[in-house]
Design a protein around this motif. Structure first.
Motif, short mmCIF file in Angstrom:
data_model
loop_
_atom_site.label_atom_id
_atom_site.label_comp_id
_atom_site.label_asym_id
_atom_site.label_seq_id
_atom_site.Cartn_x
_atom_site.Cartn_y
_atom_site.Cartn_z
N PRO A 1 36.20 -14.99 38.59
CA PRO A 1 37.01 -16.16 38.19
C PRO A 1 38.04 -15.85 37.12
CG PRO A 1 34.70 -16.76 38.39
CD PRO A 1 34.75 -15.28 38.54
N ALA B 1 45.44 -13.19 37.72
CA ALA B 1 46.22 -12.79 38.89
C ALA B 1 47.22 -13.87 39.28
CB ALA B 1 45.32 -12.49 40.07
N ALA B 2 46.88 -15.13 39.02
CA ALA B 2 47.78 -16.23 39.37
C ALA B 2 49.09 -16.15 38.60
CB ALA B 2 47.09 -17.56 39.09
N PRO C 1 38.97 -8.17 41.02
CA PRO C 1 39.91 -9.31 41.14
C PRO C 1 39.25 -10.59 41.62
CG PRO C 1 40.84 -7.32 42.10
CD PRO C 1 39.39 -7.02 41.82
N GLN C 2 38.11 -10.50 42.31
CA GLN C 2 37.46 -11.68 42.86
C GLN C 2 36.75 -12.53 41.81
OE1 GLN C 2 37.23 -8.60 44.00
NE2 GLN C 2 38.21 -8.70 46.01
N THR D 1 40.44 -3.52 44.05
CA THR D 1 39.11 -3.85 44.57
C THR D 1 38.42 -2.61 45.13
OG1 THR D 1 39.72 -6.14 45.08
CG2 THR D 1 37.83 -5.22 46.25
N ASN E 1 39.49 -13.11 36.41
CA ASN E 1 40.57 -12.25 36.91
C ASN E 1 41.46 -12.99 37.90
OD1 ASN E 1 39.76 -9.98 35.41
ND2 ASN E 1 38.19 -9.50 36.92
N ARG E 2 40.91 -13.99 38.59
CA ARG E 2 41.75 -14.81 39.46
C ARG E 2 42.80 -15.56 38.65
NH1 ARG E 2 37.19 -17.80 43.15
NH2 ARG E 2 36.46 -15.99 44.34
N ARG F 1 49.78 -8.58 42.40
CA ARG F 1 48.78 -9.27 43.23
C ARG F 1 48.47 -8.46 44.49
NH1 ARG F 1 51.65 -13.97 41.55
NH2 ARG F 1 52.89 -14.01 43.47
N ARG G 1 45.85 -5.70 44.29
CA ARG G 1 44.47 -6.08 44.06
C ARG G 1 43.67 -6.12 45.35
NH1 ARG G 1 43.59 -8.61 38.98
NH2 ARG G 1 45.43 -8.45 37.71
#
Length: 234
Positions: free
Chosen positions: A217, A223-224, A214-215, A19, A219-220, A231, A234
Motif C-alpha cells: 500500500p 507510485a501514483a 510496488p504492490q 517487482t 508503495n502504491r 511506474r 515497477r
C-alpha cells in the motif's frame, strides 16, 4: 460474450522490473537463510547447505543483473557541463552485482573443492570479496538516497527502511565471511559466526527487498505520484 485471451510476450517476461528484482532477491535470501539454518540447528548436512547456497546465489545474480539494468545511466553531466560524474544508484547496483558473481564462484567451489587450497583461494576469497562488494554497495545506497531526498532521515519512505535493513544484512554477511575463514586443517575459523551471519544477513536481504515491493500500500501511494517511466519499471 467474447473472451479475449491475453498472452504475455517473451519480451515482457524477460523485461526487468522492480517487482521481479525484489522477488529474486527474496527467493535467493530465503535459500541462503534455510541453508544456514540447516547448519545452525543441524537439520541437514553440509551438502544440503552448500546446494541451497549455490542455488540462492544464482537468484542473487539474476536480481543483481536486473538491478543494474534498472539503475539507469552510469554517469550524468556535472554542473556546468564540464564533464560527467558517476551516479550513486548505478554504482550501488554495479558493486552489488559484482558481489553476487563472486558469491557464485564461492558457492560453486563449496560443491566442487578437492583441497584446502581450493577452499582458501576459490571459496573463501570470493566470499570475502563478495561481502566487501555488498558493503560498498550499501554505502552507495545511502549516497543515492541522500542525493534524491536531501536527507538521511526519512522513515516515512520505504527506501529508507530498505537501505538500513540492507546495510545490517551486508554487515552480517561480512561477519559471516570473517567466521568462514578457512584454516589449514580445512575447518572454519568460527562456524557459528559464519552460519549466524549468513542467516541474519539473508533474512535482512529478504526484508529489504520485501519492503519496497510496488504492490504494498505505501508503495502504491508513492507510485501514483511517480512519472510514467518509473511506474513502468515497477
Amino acid at each position: 460474450m467474447t473472451k479475449v485471451a491475453i498472452h504475455a510476450s517473451p519480451a515482457s517476461f524477460l523485461t526487468p522490473t522492480l517487482t521481479k528484482q525484489s522477488v529474486f532477491f527474496m527467493v535467493g535470501g530465503s535459500l541462503f537463510a534455510v541453508g544456514a539454518a540447516a547448519s545452525i540447528w543441524d537439520i541437514a548436512g553440509a551438502g544440503a547447505t552448500n546446494w541451497l547456497s549455490f542455488i540462492g546465489a544464482w537468484f542473487f545474480t539474476t536480481a543483481g543483473f536486473m538491478q543494474v539494468l534498472l539503475s539507469g545511466d552510469a554517469t550524468v553531466p556535472t554542473p556546468g557541463g564540464t564533464g560527467k560524474t558517476p551516479r550513486a544508484e548505478w554504482l550501488a547496483a554495479a558493486t552489488q552485482s559484482l558481489g553476487t558473481l563472486l558469491f557464485n564462484v564461492s558457492t560453486t567451489t563449496a560443491l566442487t573443492a578437492k583441497s584446502v587450497a581450493d577452499e582458501k583461494h576459490y571459496m573463501w576469497n570470493p566470499d570475502a570479496g563478495g561481502s566487501f562488494a555488498f558493503l560498498v554497495s550499501a554505502c552507495f545506497v545511502y549516497v543515492a538516497f541522500y542525493r534524491e531526498t536531501g536527507t538521511l532521515w526519512k522513515p516515512v519512505a520505504a527506501s529508507w527502511w530498505s537501505a538500513h535493513i540492507n546495510m545490517i544484512g551486508c554487515i552480517a554477511f561480512a561477519l559471516s565471511a570473517v567466521g568462514a575463514f578457512v584454516l589449514d586443517d580445512g575447518s572454519s575459523k568460527d562456524a557459528g559466526l559464519s552460519n549466524w551471519g549468513t542467516f541474519i544477513g539473508a533474512i535482512c536481504f529478504v526484508l529489504a527487498s520485501a519492503v519496497v515491493l510496488p504492490q504494498l500500500p505505501w508503495n502504491r501511494a508513492a507510485a501514483a505520484m511517480a512519472s510514467p517511466d518509473d511506474r513502468a519499471a515497477r
